[in-house]
Design an enzyme around this catalytic site. Structure first.
Site, PDB file in Angstrom:
ATOM      1  N   SER A 177       0.856  -1.191   0.000  1.00 35.72           N
ATOM      2  CA  SER A 177       0.000   0.000   0.000  1.00 35.72           C
ATOM      3  C   SER A 177       0.890   1.237   0.000  1.00 35.72           C
ATOM      4  O   SER A 177       1.662   1.433  -0.924  1.00 35.72           O
ATOM      5  CB  SER A 177      -0.959  -0.032   1.193  1.00 35.72           C
ATOM      6  OG  SER A 177      -1.883   1.040   1.118  1.00 35.72           O
ATOM      7  N   THR A 178       0.833   2.059   1.054  1.00 30.84           N
ATOM      8  CA  THR A 178       1.612   3.290   1.099  1.00 30.84           C
ATOM      9  C   THR A 178       3.104   2.998   0.945  1.00 30.84           C
ATOM     10  O   THR A 178       3.664   2.208   1.699  1.00 30.84           O
ATOM     11  CB  THR A 178       1.375   4.016   2.436  1.00 30.84           C
ATOM     12  OG1 THR A 178      -0.026   4.208   2.614  1.00 30.84           O
ATOM     13  CG2 THR A 178       2.086   5.356   2.457  1.00 30.84           C
ATOM     14  N   HIS A 204      -2.648  -1.229  -3.325  1.00 33.82           N
ATOM     15  CA  HIS A 204      -3.821  -0.384  -3.126  1.00 33.82           C
ATOM     16  C   HIS A 204      -3.713   0.863  -3.993  1.00 33.82           C
ATOM     17  O   HIS A 204      -2.896   1.750  -3.742  1.00 33.82           O
ATOM     18  CB  HIS A 204      -3.951   0.026  -1.659  1.00 33.82           C
ATOM     19  CG  HIS A 204      -4.222  -1.119  -0.737  1.00 33.82           C
ATOM     20  ND1 HIS A 204      -3.945  -1.093   0.611  1.00 33.82           N
ATOM     21  CD2 HIS A 204      -4.754  -2.345  -0.978  1.00 33.82           C
ATOM     22  CE1 HIS A 204      -4.298  -2.232   1.159  1.00 33.82           C
ATOM     23  NE2 HIS A 204      -4.789  -3.012   0.216  1.00 33.82           N
ATOM     24  N   MET A 299      -0.129   1.105   5.079  1.00 30.66           N
ATOM     25  CA  MET A 299      -0.927   1.386   6.261  1.00 30.66           C
ATOM     26  C   MET A 299      -1.946   0.278   6.485  1.00 30.66           C
ATOM     27  O   MET A 299      -2.335  -0.424   5.562  1.00 30.66           O
ATOM     28  CB  MET A 299      -1.662   2.719   6.101  1.00 30.66           C
ATOM     29  CG  MET A 299      -0.767   3.934   6.188  1.00 30.66           C
ATOM     30  SD  MET A 299      -1.740   5.458   6.327  1.00 30.66           S
ATOM     31  CE  MET A 299      -2.678   5.382   4.823  1.00 30.66           C
ATOM     32  N   ASP A 302      -4.252  -4.934   6.146  1.00 34.22           N
ATOM     33  CA  ASP A 302      -4.641  -5.798   5.034  1.00 34.22           C
ATOM     34  C   ASP A 302      -3.491  -6.754   4.702  1.00 34.22           C
ATOM     35  O   ASP A 302      -2.356  -6.333   4.523  1.00 34.22           O
ATOM     36  CB  ASP A 302      -4.988  -4.952   3.811  1.00 34.22           C
ATOM     37  CG  ASP A 302      -5.628  -5.753   2.694  1.00 34.22           C
ATOM     38  OD1 ASP A 302      -6.209  -6.813   2.981  1.00 34.22           O
ATOM     39  OD2 ASP A 302      -5.551  -5.305   1.533  1.00 34.22           O
TER      40      ASP A 302
END
Length: 373
Positions: A177-178, A204, A299, A302
């Site tokens: 993600s991030t 993401h 973050m 998940d």
């Protein structure tokens, strides 16, 4: 002592500056210490207001977001920057350029939401968690505040921590993600084009962004990289990226090599679609325990539950370490869940994937040394 996160808001639209400032000022952990209508003004203000984070519009007059970011990184290489972009082809391309230049993350501007209140809520949901995640060193939980939740993972019969296999790997499943775009570029660059297993990825990202991201990776690394489509063969030497707003699953028989991707818009999990957990479950259903699950910077949590299922099936787990992660949420959740993954710094993850695949197949697969600069 904790203090409020100091944010500089940069956008050429007075309406957007006001909207973002109002949203952030309403949060007790955030303080808007300044605004700027273009990058030139923003660069002058950074030393004056000493922000912990900058929100930066992509398209601005005088000095746009990309040029501002290039200049900002010369003097402030570690200052978190969140890009504010439009959900368009042009906005996606510019945002990916910004991530390559060192932006920490991005949010998309609300469109067609119908009201100012709805726009503010959309910004709040996207932006506030990112600011807190990227500035976690500034804000600490108050005394007596509940500790962050750790995902509940299924127990494994006879063992609190399931043993990881070191045997055959038939698929590599990666979640991020991030900070993930840069991390994935680094990891995939270390993999040879003739990797004898497929790679499946959830990063993401919204629609439009995932296709452009996959296309960029495809031009940089030896593997074939493509955004997944319904019915696309999942085969050795190819990495497929879940498209924005669609869960990625698989159908077919791994034993015969006849596996294809399937896409659906099922309920988001962990507030995400695509979700890493959804992909990991499907990987286990398709390949059983012959799975290497990799969780990179991001973050939230998940991927933790999906990794528990991989471990329960006898697969192995690899996560990025905290020091090299932009945000150690997702990999940290796997560690906190008691799954005992291998924890490595980012530069070592690609070579480790090659070694795990090689070890189970008795073949020589030298990791590639590729510079993406």
């Amino acid at each position: 002592m904790s203090r409020r996160i100091r944010v500089l808001v940069v956008d050429d639209s007075v309406v957007v500056r006001r909207l973002v400032s109002d949203v952030l000022s309403a949060d007790p952990t955030i303080e808007v210490v300044g605004t700027a209508a273009n990058g030139k003004v923003a660069l002058a203000k950074i030393d004056q207001v000493n922000p912990d984070l900058v929100t930066l519009d992509v398209e601005m007059p005088v000095m746009d977001g990309l040029e501002t970011l290039r200049n900002l990184r010369k003097d402030h290489p570690r200052l978190p920057v969140v890009m504010f972009s439009t959900l368009t082809e042009r906005g996606a391309s510019a945002t990916l350029d910004a991530l390559e230049l060192g932006a920490s993350d991005y949010v998309t501007k609300p469109a067609n939401v119908g009201s100012v209140q709805a726009s503010m809520e959309a910004v709040r949901e996207q932006l506030v968690p990112r600011i807190r995640g990227l500035c976690r060193h500034v804000v600490r939980p108050a005394v007596g505040a509940p500790a962050p939740s750790v995902p509940t993972v299924p127990a494994v019969a006879g063992s609190a921590t399931p043993p990881q296999r070191t045997g055959r790997v038939d698929v590599v499943a990666i979640g991020a993600s991030t900070g993930g775009p840069d991390a994935l570029s680094t990891v995939l660059a270390a993999l040879p084009g003739d990797l004898p297993v497929p790679v499946v990825i959830v990063q993401h990202m919204p629609p439009v962004f995932t296709r452009q991201f996959a296309d960029r990776l495809n031009g940089k690394v030896a593997l074939e990289v493509a955004e997944a489509t319904a019915g696309m063969p999942v085969r050795p030497g190819r990495a497929v990226v879940a498209p924005g707003d669609f869960h990625l699953r698989f159908r077919g028989a791994a034993a015969t090599g006849q596996v294809v991707s399937t896409l659906d818009q099922g309920t988001p999990e962990n507030y995400c679609r695509p979700a890493v957990d959804v992909m990991m479950r499907s990987v286990v259903d398709t390949w059983g325990g012959n799975v290497l699950a990799v969780v990179l910077t991001g973050m939230g949590s998940d991927g933790a539950r999906g990794c528990a299922e991989v471990a329960a099936a006898g697969g192995s787990l690899l996560v990025q370490d905290e020091a090299s992660s932009v945000v150690w949420g997702m990999p940290g959740a796997v560690v906190s869940a008691g799954l005992s993954p291998s924890v490595l710094p980012l530069p070592q993850i690609g070579p480790a994937i090659v070694e795990r695949v090689r070890a189970g197949r008795g073949v020589v697969l030298p990791a590639r040394e590729v510079s993406l600069s």
